[in-house]
Every structure is written in C-alpha cells, then in structure tokens.
Design a protein around this motif. Structure first.
Motif, PDB file in Angstrom:
ATOM      1  N   VAL A  52      -6.560  -2.975   4.762  1.00  0.00           N
ATOM      2  CA  VAL A  52      -7.441  -3.486   5.227  1.00  0.00           C
ATOM      3  C   VAL A  52      -8.147  -4.850   4.876  1.00  0.00           C
ATOM      4  O   VAL A  52      -8.109  -5.988   5.810  1.00  0.00           O
ATOM      5  CB  VAL A  52      -8.717  -2.800   5.855  1.00  0.00           C
ATOM      6  N   MET A  53      -8.406  -4.841   3.600  1.00  0.00           N
ATOM      7  CA  MET A  53      -9.242  -6.196   2.993  1.00  0.00           C
ATOM      8  C   MET A  53      -8.143  -7.295   2.745  1.00  0.00           C
ATOM      9  O   MET A  53      -8.373  -8.316   3.060  1.00  0.00           O
ATOM     10  CB  MET A  53      -9.810  -5.567   1.761  1.00  0.00           C
ATOM     11  N   ALA A  81      -7.299   6.881   0.720  1.00  0.00           N
ATOM     12  CA  ALA A  81      -8.517   5.983   1.453  1.00  0.00           C
ATOM     13  C   ALA A  81      -8.280   4.719   0.818  1.00  0.00           C
ATOM     14  O   ALA A  81      -8.724   3.503   1.318  1.00  0.00           O
ATOM     15  CB  ALA A  81      -9.930   6.506   1.204  1.00  0.00           C
ATOM     16  N   LEU A  82      -8.633   4.550  -0.740  1.00  0.00           N
ATOM     17  CA  LEU A  82      -8.192   3.390  -1.188  1.00  0.00           C
ATOM     18  C   LEU A  82      -7.243   2.455  -0.908  1.00  0.00           C
ATOM     19  O   LEU A  82      -7.173   1.170  -0.769  1.00  0.00           O
ATOM     20  CB  LEU A  82      -8.230   3.503  -2.767  1.00  0.00           C
ATOM     21  N   GLY A 121      -7.848   1.346   2.582  1.00  0.00           N
ATOM     22  CA  GLY A 121      -8.745   0.301   2.514  1.00  0.00           C
ATOM     23  C   GLY A 121      -8.131  -1.304   1.787  1.00  0.00           C
ATOM     24  O   GLY A 121      -8.500  -2.236   2.226  1.00  0.00           O
ATOM     25  N   SER A 171       0.764  -1.179   0.089  1.00  0.00           N
ATOM     26  CA  SER A 171      -0.022   0.006  -0.093  1.00  0.00           C
ATOM     27  C   SER A 171       0.764   1.309  -0.099  1.00  0.00           C
ATOM     28  O   SER A 171       0.326   2.445  -0.753  1.00  0.00           O
ATOM     29  CB  SER A 171      -1.033   0.018   1.294  1.00  0.00           C
ATOM     30  N   ALA A 175      -8.285  -5.468  -3.995  1.00  0.00           N
ATOM     31  CA  ALA A 175      -8.035  -4.528  -3.217  1.00  0.00           C
ATOM     32  C   ALA A 175      -6.984  -3.549  -3.771  1.00  0.00           C
ATOM     33  O   ALA A 175      -6.998  -2.156  -3.421  1.00  0.00           O
ATOM     34  CB  ALA A 175      -7.604  -4.899  -1.977  1.00  0.00           C
TER      35      ALA A 175
END
Length: 343
Positions: A172-173, A165-166, A169, A131, A192
């Motif tokens: 998280v996913m 945010a993506l 996310g 990320s 994701a």
C-alpha cells in the motif's frame, strides 16, 4: 538541448535519448542519458533489452537471469526433499515468492518505456511481487530459524498475522508513493519493506548472537551465510535510498554500476542465500522445532500466503483501475533531478 543518443544503429535497435528529451515521469534521479523512447511499442521494449547502453538494460537482466537460476534450483530441490510434506511448504512459498518478484521486477523494467499507464501498473505489480517475497521469507524464518522458546513462536498466529499485515502495508505505502509524497518516495519504500524485515528478524538475530557469543542453538552450516545475508540487506537499502554512486557523478553510471543495478544484485544475492540456507536449516532443526510444536501446516503456510497475496492483489487492482481510467496518473517532477544540470 542535446539530440537523441543513437548508441546503436537505428535500423536494428531503437534510439536512446538524453533526459531532457523524455517527460519527467520517465526520468530517474541522477541518470542523464540512455533513456528509451517514451510510449514505445512492445517490440521496441523487447529490442531495448539488447541495447547495453540503455540505462534500464541491466535492471532487466539482473533479475531475469536469477529467475532462470531459481527455477533450476527448485527443480533440483524437488529431487532432494519431499515438497509434498507440509513441513517443507514454507520452502515452496519461498520459491514462489522469489520467482514472482523476479518476474514482476524484470517485467516492470522491460515495459517501463511503454505508455505511462502501463509503466505505472507494472511497477505497482512489482511492489506486490516484493511483498510476496517478503512474506514468503517471513514464513521460512518463522518455521526454520526462530528459537523454539521465542515469544514470537508462543503467539504463532498473532505473529503471522502481524507479518501479513506489514507486507500488505508495504504494498500500500509503496504503491501510493508513486502518486503522493514524491520527494520521499525512496525513503517510504525502503521503510515499508525494511520495517517488516527488522521486526520479523529480531528472534533470529537473538539466536545468531547466542550462537556467536555463547555457542547456543547453532547451525554452523548456515550461521555465517545468514550474517552475510543481513549485511547484504543493509547494503541494498543503502543503494536504494542514497542513489550512490550516480549521485556524485551524474551521467557516469547511466548504463553500468548505477545504484538500482547494485540494489538488484544485492537483492538477488540475498535470495540465493535464503534459497541455499533455509533448506539446510529446515532439515537440521526439524526435530528441535517439532519438539517445541513449531510445525508448518497448510493453513499457516499456503492458505495464509494466498490470503495475504489476495489482499495485495486487490489493492493493486483497485489502484491500477484508477490509473487505466486516468484518474490517478503520476505528475512526478523528480526533485532530485534539480541537482543534475541539463547538458
């Protein structure tokens, strides 16, 4: 049931094992042999990196070697560009992102044979590293590749917030997929990280198409390399989800040419292309982007990058704490392994 596969002398290297000799949560789909000893010590994990028949050996080296290359690349870049200039902050973020995901990935594959808690935490950190790279790439894409009249550029802070945010996310996913939705874990992780890439790339694709077919806003020095990078991203997603080639010949690609190694090579190639092309785009398009007011600064690059990564870190820390306490441990049975007959 087979006995351990002692591919190397046990007095020098630790032994390797058939899939039936290791717990389900250490197995990988369609990989039959070459597994490291579960609950290995750190010294054993390090020794395994020198055993070519270990099915995770090349997964370590295919990201550790690029890490060394990228460190040298950044040193060379720092002699060509003034990286203290805020305009080049996205490049600094890109380098941090590339090196971080390479460290996290190689570390996860290095330590993945240790206790289950260590394995789980390492791969959670690995998702955070991916990320970090994804968001760093979005910063360079935004400031160096977008058409200056793009709607994304007009609403700069909204765009950057959505990208951040993506990426959070995605962490998280991907993290939750280690404990839930196990049958779809690879699809969930691919989506994701694929969704942020598709969304942030739309203006760049429009620009590339305009250059290809109308000759508008072209940077020919990098145009075709960006197209190659897009193709490689599609290819790495294919290898990650499909588990080809080992899906069609379980046991034949355990050590070499398994899908995850090919995925790593595609990812490293994309990163190298980005590291080569983004500095060129930054220099060539500087006046054009500055005239449109698309100028990086500390708040929209380094500070925002730190905030997004802090959010990722908080999530990984919370999940890791649950893993360490034993309240969240995977019980994977690897349903894809049903297609692999025990030998």
């Amino acid at each position: 049931m087979s006995t351990p596969n002692n591919a190397a002398p046990s007095s020098i290297f630790p032994s390797l094992f058939h899939r039936t000799k290791v717990p389900p949560y250490y197995r990988e789909p369609f990989i039959v042999d070459g597994y490291r000893k579960p609950n290995s010590s750190l010294s054993e994990a390090l020794a395994y990196t020198l055993v070519p028949s270990n099915n995770d050996c090349l997964n370590f080296w295919t990201h550790f070697i690029p890490l060394v290359v990228w460190i040298v690349w950044f040193w060379a870049l720092s002699h060509r560009l003034d990286l203290s200039d805020p305009y080049f902050y996205p490049l600094a973020c890109l380098w941090v992102g590339c090196c971080t995901y390479a460290v996290c990935s190689s570390g996860a594959h290095l330590l993945g044979c240790m206790r289950l808690e260590v394995r789980q935490v390492c791969f959670l950190v690995d998702y955070m590293g991916i990320s970090m790279y994804t968001f760093s790439g979005s910063l360079s894409t935004f400031f160096y590749l977008y058409p200056p009249d793009s709607l994304y550029v007009r609403y700069k802070w909204v765009t950057l917030f959505v990208f951040g945010a993506l990426c959070v996310g995605a962490t998280v996913m991907s993290g939750l997929s280690r404990f839930y939705w196990e049958r779809w874990r690879f699809v969930i992780r691919a989506l994701a990280y694929g969704l942020p890439y598709v969304i942030l790339s739309v203006p760049a694709w429009i620009r590339f198409l305009g250059c290809q077919f109308a000759g508008r806003d072209c940077t020919m020095e990098t145009h075709y390399l960006h197209l190659v990078a897009i193709a490689m991203i599609g290819l790495l997603a294919f290898f990650f989800i499909s588990k080809v080639p080992e899906r069609f010949a379980p046991g034949r690609f355990d050590a070499v040419f398994q899908s995850h190694q090919l995925f790593h090579l595609c990812a490293a190639t994309v990163s190298c292309l980005h590291m080569y092309t983004f500095p060129i785009d930054a220099v060539i398009r500087r006046e054009l982007m500055a005239a449109a007011g698309v100028v990086p600064d500390f708040n929209s690059t380094i500070l925002l990058y730190a905030v997004v990564n802090a959010c990722n870190l908080v999530f990984v820390a919370v999940l890791s704490l649950k893993v360490i306490k034993g309240t969240l441990l995977s019980n994977k049975q690897y349903p894809l392994d049903e297609d692999v007959k025990d030998k």
